[in-house]
Every structure is written in structure tokens, then in C-alpha cells.
Design a protein around this motif. Structure first.
Motif, PDB file in Angstrom:
ATOM      1  N   SER A 230      23.318   5.166  11.741  1.00 39.67           N
ATOM      2  CA  SER A 230      22.482   3.968  11.877  1.00 39.67           C
ATOM      3  C   SER A 230      21.616   4.079  13.133  1.00 39.67           C
ATOM      4  CB  SER A 230      23.357   2.726  11.962  1.00 39.67           C
ATOM      5  OG  SER A 230      23.959   2.665  13.237  1.00 39.67           O
ATOM      6  N   TYR A 231      20.575   3.263  13.178  1.00 41.64           N
ATOM      7  CA  TYR A 231      19.730   3.229  14.380  1.00 41.64           C
ATOM      8  C   TYR A 231      20.561   2.988  15.635  1.00 41.64           C
ATOM      9  CZ  TYR A 231      15.483   2.354  11.543  1.00 41.64           C
ATOM     10  OH  TYR A 231      14.443   2.423  10.681  1.00 41.64           O
ATOM     11  N   LYS A 232      21.536   2.062  15.481  1.00 37.40           N
ATOM     12  CA  LYS A 232      22.323   1.705  16.674  1.00 37.40           C
ATOM     13  C   LYS A 232      23.129   2.892  17.169  1.00 37.40           C
ATOM     14  CE  LYS A 232      22.993  -3.200  16.065  1.00 37.40           C
ATOM     15  NZ  LYS A 232      23.855  -4.173  15.411  1.00 37.40           N
ATOM     16  N   GLU A 233      23.716   3.627  16.210  1.00 41.91           N
ATOM     17  CA  GLU A 233      24.500   4.798  16.608  1.00 41.91           C
ATOM     18  C   GLU A 233      23.585   5.837  17.261  1.00 41.91           C
ATOM     19  OE1 GLU A 233      28.086   5.013  13.344  1.00 41.91           O
ATOM     20  OE2 GLU A 233      26.081   5.520  12.677  1.00 41.91           O
ATOM     21  N   LEU A 234      22.419   5.996  16.678  1.00 44.63           N
ATOM     22  CA  LEU A 234      21.471   6.966  17.232  1.00 44.63           C
ATOM     23  C   LEU A 234      21.068   6.581  18.652  1.00 44.63           C
ATOM     24  CD1 LEU A 234      19.394   9.325  16.806  1.00 44.63           C
ATOM     25  CD2 LEU A 234      17.762   7.504  16.452  1.00 44.63           C
ATOM     26  N   ARG A 235      20.806   5.308  18.828  1.00 43.72           N
ATOM     27  CA  ARG A 235      20.382   4.823  20.144  1.00 43.72           C
ATOM     28  C   ARG A 235      21.459   5.152  21.190  1.00 43.72           C
ATOM     29  NH1 ARG A 235      17.486   3.807  24.290  1.00 43.72           N
ATOM     30  NH2 ARG A 235      17.870   1.893  25.403  1.00 43.72           N
ATOM     31  N   GLU A 236      22.709   4.868  20.830  1.00 43.82           N
ATOM     32  CA  GLU A 236      23.806   5.145  21.763  1.00 43.82           C
ATOM     33  C   GLU A 236      23.874   6.634  22.073  1.00 43.82           C
ATOM     34  OE1 GLU A 236      26.164   3.041  23.031  1.00 43.82           O
ATOM     35  OE2 GLU A 236      25.364   1.240  22.069  1.00 43.82           O
ATOM     36  N   LEU A 237      23.781   7.460  21.021  1.00 46.63           N
ATOM     37  CA  LEU A 237      23.946   8.894  21.219  1.00 46.63           C
ATOM     38  C   LEU A 237      22.767   9.498  21.963  1.00 46.63           C
ATOM     39  CD1 LEU A 237      25.454   9.820  17.749  1.00 46.63           C
ATOM     40  CD2 LEU A 237      26.610   9.980  19.950  1.00 46.63           C
ATOM     41  N   SER A 238      21.558   9.077  21.618  1.00 46.08           N
ATOM     42  CA  SER A 238      20.435   9.741  22.280  1.00 46.08           C
ATOM     43  C   SER A 238      20.272   9.219  23.705  1.00 46.08           C
ATOM     44  CB  SER A 238      19.137   9.662  21.478  1.00 46.08           C
ATOM     45  OG  SER A 238      18.843   8.366  21.123  1.00 46.08           O
ATOM     46  N   TYR A 239      20.637   7.971  23.928  1.00 44.30           N
ATOM     47  CA  TYR A 239      20.611   7.469  25.305  1.00 44.30           C
ATOM     48  C   TYR A 239      21.571   8.275  26.168  1.00 44.30           C
ATOM     49  CZ  TYR A 239      21.679   4.711  29.321  1.00 44.30           C
ATOM     50  OH  TYR A 239      21.900   4.345  30.606  1.00 44.30           O
TER      51      TYR A 239
END
Ligand code: ASP
Length: 439
Positions: A230-239
Motif C-alpha cells: 500500500s502507499y502507506k507501507e511504501l511511505r514508511e519503507l522509503s522514508y
């Protein structure tokens, strides 16, 4: 007709041969009508990216008044590409103009943006597509943030009635009317802005890996590829340092629920990773989606008796950081204790000492301690909210690897568990968590 925006990264633009490969990918799908390109990247491991050479051009310009010597490297690279492709583009003229403007504008952003500009000119010719200068369609506000509405409208207008268009990534037009770049890797953001503008059915991000790995392949050998997240998971991981996609690139598409598909230019048959709006997320039985780590944080630990009942305590502490314009990553707290987790690079040149003094004056703590060289490791996944024992497994894995936990932070969203460990235990910790959940 559906419209896909495809962004090609630097390695997909590295030379004429790869550009021809990209042309075949684009032309194999009529929906791939809006193309965003980065500047040519590395052709081999110790090659230099065009953007890096352009930053050198700017340094040369600053010290000698002209970028000529370094610009000859750019010149050779692009004349080589055009020759290899055999396209009918007067690249000598375009390069002369570019060099002249670099010397005239004397702006670091303008200079750095020319890799994307030149590359898009070449790709537009190769694809027989319309070239749209990002300077005319991507706009920034006075405070440096993207002016979304103005950009979306301009892009829509520029692509109207066109079969295929190419836009250079990485830059746009600042509030002062001058070329301004995003931060490094920012072509991902340009692609996302373009996708949002035309309400694309899909934002394809073509790179040189077959998707998002569960964790950094430099740390864990041959980790699994994440099929979807999900976008949220991606945001956490790429941050937290997973670097396939620029961490800010999801914002424009997220608002319009446009999925992002990460694909490999060199293995187009691979599925890649699909990043979907969180609303479409279906629990798949998977507990953990990915693990990412970031080093070099500093923790300021503050203790004061009855902190919990002292009204305004946290505000007073935070206002000291606000005064020095320092962002805080995490604030784990206890009844009489709180810790501030801050990127160490923000605390250099006496800033840490000033902050400590400021906190002392503001709240008179009983104890204040600083721990440096801390790495944060985020274990991310929507799946953990519905599976009991995830943190128990994680901490057991750390214990078995003999890793000391310095800090724990778990948001109530249950999307991630963040642990702080010593910098030099970061890789070991990621391996231990990976083994526990994926092997
Ligand atoms: N060429 C720029 C960089 O190297 C932007 C990008 O590739 O996205 O950072």
C-alpha cells in the motif's frame, strides 16, 4: 482510452542501446502516452551520472567563470547517444545553447536540470513524440513546495490532442520564474505529478530492479520481491531508506488513487511491484511487508520527576527544537521520561549543545543524556494489526542475534514497529528480522 504515465530512471537512459530498448517498451503499449525521463545514469559501476557531472559543471563555473571543461564530458555523452541512435537531431546546436545558458544563468538548479532536459529532447525525437519542457508545466510555490493545481492544469493543456509526449523529470519553474529542481531522485515526483495531472490509469516507474525488495539486497542476500504493497507501507519503507522510489513521489498520485507499478527495464517480463491505494489493500495473510533501516540518529533522553503532570512540558521542549528548526523523528516517552530522536546530521556545528542548553533552561530536567550513532529499523506491514505475537517474534529474533534494543516505538496504527539499535548492529538486526519472518 486509458493513459499510462511511464517514468524511466537514469540507468534506463544510460546509452543509445538502452534507449532503444525503452522505445520498444513504450511502443509495445498504446496507452503509454506520457513519458517522463531522468538524466542518463551510470553505464557501468564506476561511471559518473550525468547529473553529478552537471553539479561539477556548476562548481567549475563558480571557480573559473565558465563550465566549459566539464561540459565537454556532457557534450561527448550526448553526441555519442545521438550518433548511436542515428536520430535526426542537431545535438551540437542544442548543446551549444545549453552551455551558453548554463554560463549565463549561473544557477546550480538550472545546470543540474540540463541532464533531464537534454535526455527528454533526445527521447522525444526517438519516439517521434512532442517534447514538453518541464519549465513550462511544473510549478513551485514561493516556499519551494509543488504548486500542484497550477502544474496539473498546465500539463493537461500541453498534452491535449497529442499522441505521445515526453517531459523531462527533476525540475520545473520556481516562483521567481527560474528553473528549480526537486531534491535528488526527484524525477519520480515529476512522473507522479504528470500521472495525477492526466488522471492516469497507472503510473509505471521503470528502473533497473524488478521491484521493491522486502529489504535492502546489499544487506540481505537475494531478498524476496514485494508483489504489492500500500502507499502507506511504501511511505514508511522509503522514508526509512528503501531507495527504489523517491519518498515524496507518492503524494500526487495518492490523492487520486492512481496505482504505481515498479518495473525493470532490463527484465520487462518480471511482474514488478504494484503500489496500491491503501483503500484497495486486501489482507493477504502476510504479516510483514518490508524491513528498512536508517543509520545516524541521536537520542536526547530527558528525565524529570512528575513530568507527566507538568502541563506544557513537552511543548516547552519541542519549542526549543522549533527555534533551531530541527525536525524530530520520534518521541518515545515514559511517565517521567521522554526521548527525542533526531537525525545526527541536523545537530552538527554546535546545534546539539545549543539545544541541550535550551532544554535545560526551558524545563530544568533532573537528568539529560545523549546517545549518538543510533540506527532505526522499521518493520512494516498492515498484516501485523491482525496477527498476534508479531512484536514478540521480532524481539525474540533480536535477542537470538544478541542485539541490544535501545529504543522501541510502535504507532497505534500498528503499521510498523521501530527499534533503535547501535549503528554497527543495523545490518545484523535487519538480517535477524528477515530470517524470522521470511525464511
Ligand atoms: N537526475 C537526477 C538525480 O540524479 C534526478 C533523477 O534521476 O530522478 O538525482
Amino acid at each position: 482510452m486509458a493513459l499510462k504515465v511511464c517514468k524511466f530512471g537514469g540507468t534506463s537512459m544510460a546509452d543509445g542501446n538502452v534507449m532503444n530498448r525503452v522505445k520498444r517498451i513504450i511502443e509495445s503499449d498504446d496507452d503509454r502516452r506520457l513519458v517522463v525521463v531522468s538524466a542518463p545514469g551510470k553505464r557501468y559501476s564506476d561511471d559518473i551520472k550525468v547529473t553529478d557531472t552537471l553539479y561539477k559543471c556548476h562548481s567549475e563555473l563558480e571557480s573559473t567563470g565558465s563550465c566549459g571543461q566539464t561540459f565537454s564530458v556532457i557534450r561527448r555523452r550526448f553526441t555519442g547517444i545521438v550518433k548511436e541512435l542515428g536520430i535526426d537531431l542537431d545535438i551540437e546546436y542544442v548543446l551549444n545553447e545549453t552551455e551558453r545558458r548554463i554560463n549565463e544563468e549561473k544557477s546550480v538548479d538550472f545546470t543540474a536540470s540540463r541532464g533531464e532536459y537534454l535526455c527528454a529532447r533526445v527521447m522525444a525525437k526517438l519516439l517521434d513524440a512532442k517534447f514538453i519542457d518541464a519549465e513550462e508545466v511544473i510549478f513551485f510555490n514561493e516556499n519551494g513546495t509543488l504548486d500542484g493545481e497550477k502544474s496539473y492544469a498546465a500539463i493537461c493543456k500541453a498534452v491535449e490532442g497529442e499522441l505521445r509526449c515526453v517531459i523531462p523529470g527533476f525540475y520545473g519553474c520556481g516562483a521567481d520564474g527560474k528553473v528549480k529542481t526537486f531534491s535528488r531522485g526527484g524525477s519520480d515526483i515529476s512522473g507522479s505529478v504528470a500521472a495525477r495531472a492526466v488522471n492516469a490509469s497507472l503510473y509505471e516507474n521503470w528502473t533497473d530492479v524488478s521491484g521493491f525488495y522486502v529489504c535492502d539486497p546489499r544487506i540481505v542476500s537475494t531478498p524476496k520481491v514485494i508483489k504489492s504493497l500500500s502507499y502507506k507501507e511504501l511511505r514508511e519503507l522509503s522514508y526509512m531508506g528503501a531507495s527504489v522510489l523517491h519518498s515524496e513521489s507518492i503524494f500526487p498520485v495518492r490523492k487520486a488513487n492512481i496505482p504505481i507499478l515498479i518495473k525493470n527495464t532490463f527484465r520487462p517480463e518480471d511482474d514488478g511491484t504494484l503500489i496500491q491505494p491503501s483503500v484497495y489493500y486486501k489482507p493477504s495473510g502476510r504479516v510483514i511487508t518490508g524491513i528498512a533501516g536508517k543509520k545516524d540518529f541521536t537520542v536526547i533522553f530527558i528525565e524529570k520527576s512528575l513530568m507527566n503532570s507538568e502541563i506544557g512540558f513537552i511543548r516547552k521542549v519541542l519549542s526549543v527544537l522549533e527555534r533551531y528548526n530541527i525536525p524530530i523523528e520520534h518521541i518515545p516517552s515514559g511517565i517521567d521520561t521522554m526521548s527525542l530522536v533526531i537525525e545526527s546530521s541536523r545537530l552538527k556545528n554546535g546545534v546539539l549543545e545549543n539545544i541541550l542548553q535550551g532544554i535545560k533552561e526551558a524545563v530544568e530536567p533532573d537528568v539529560m543524556r545523549v546517545t549518538e550513532d543510533i540506527a532505526l529499523i522499521a518493520t512494516v506491514g498492515h498484516g501485523m494489526s491482525s496477527s498476534i505475537g508479531t512484536s514478540a517474534r521480532l524481539f525474540k529474533a533480536m535477542k537470538e542475534a544478541n542485539i541490544n534494543v535501545k529504543m522501541i516505538d510502535q504507532g497505534s496504527s500498528e503499521l510498523n514497529i521501530i527499534v533503535g539499535v547501535k549503528n554497527d548492529e543495523c545490518e545484523k538486526c535487519i538480517n535477524a528480522i528477515y530470517r524470522e519472518f521470511f525464511r
